[in-house]
Design a protein around this motif. Structure first.
Motif, PDB file in Angstrom:
ATOM      1  N   PHE A  48      18.085   5.719  -4.343  1.00 39.07           N
ATOM      2  CA  PHE A  48      18.920   6.559  -3.500  1.00 39.07           C
ATOM      3  C   PHE A  48      18.023   7.282  -2.515  1.00 39.07           C
ATOM      4  O   PHE A  48      16.899   7.671  -2.845  1.00 39.07           O
ATOM      5  CB  PHE A  48      19.656   7.624  -4.326  1.00 39.07           C
ATOM      6  N   ARG A  52      22.456   8.416  -0.869  1.00 39.07           N
ATOM      7  CA  ARG A  52      23.060   7.124  -0.508  1.00 39.07           C
ATOM      8  C   ARG A  52      22.198   6.008  -1.070  1.00 39.07           C
ATOM      9  O   ARG A  52      20.983   6.132  -1.163  1.00 39.07           O
ATOM     10  CB  ARG A  52      23.153   6.962   1.006  1.00 39.07           C
ATOM     11  N   TYR A  72      20.456  -2.320   0.294  1.00 37.93           N
ATOM     12  CA  TYR A  72      21.331  -1.350   0.950  1.00 37.93           C
ATOM     13  C   TYR A  72      20.544  -0.660   2.055  1.00 37.93           C
ATOM     14  O   TYR A  72      19.354  -0.395   1.900  1.00 37.93           O
ATOM     15  CB  TYR A  72      21.803  -0.275  -0.039  1.00 37.93           C
ATOM     16  N   GLY A  75      23.367   3.310   2.475  1.00 34.44           N
ATOM     17  CA  GLY A  75      24.580   3.213   1.671  1.00 34.44           C
ATOM     18  C   GLY A  75      25.441   1.996   1.940  1.00 34.44           C
ATOM     19  O   GLY A  75      26.514   1.850   1.363  1.00 34.44           O
TER      20      GLY A  75
END
Length: 115
Positions: A48, A52, A72, A75
């Motif tokens: 993260f 996100r 990713y 996010g």
């Protein structure tokens, strides 16, 4: 004796359904997250950034076999993701969190053969 067996069975049943809490480790600006299946095997692992999803994420089944890996960005799923289903590997390309294309390939065939 019957009561002892019932109590032992109930204790084992509760242990089998116990939730395994995820772990979070700070690594620079990012937080490494690891989520677990009820049996203790890792189910997902990734990072993260600013709360996100960010960077590479890996997913595993209850046996510990990798079933998916992808990236990713801020996010949003991006680029090539790989999914394994038995003998089939799927390449899924994402563009702004939407599927752009899907390609199937057999995974049991050798990449190279020495003669």
């Amino acid at each position: 004796m019957k009561k002892i067996l019932i109590i032992a069975f109930m204790a084992l049943s509760f242990g089998a359904f116990a939730q395994v809490e995820p772990t979070f480790e700070k690594e620079g600006d990012m937080v490494k997250a690891t989520y677990f299946h009820a049996n203790g095997e890792v189910s997902q692992q990734g990072y993260f950034l600013n709360e996100r999803l960010e960077g590479e994420w890996k997913m595993f089944n209850e046996k510990g076999d990798k079933i998916a890996v992808g990236n990713y960005e801020n996010g949003v799923k991006s680029g090539k993701w790989l999914f394994w289903e038995g003998d089939v590997k799927k390449e899924v390309n994402f563009d702004n969190n939407r599927i752009a294309s899907v390609t199937n390939a057999k995974t049991k065939e050798p990449v190279a053969v020495n003669n």
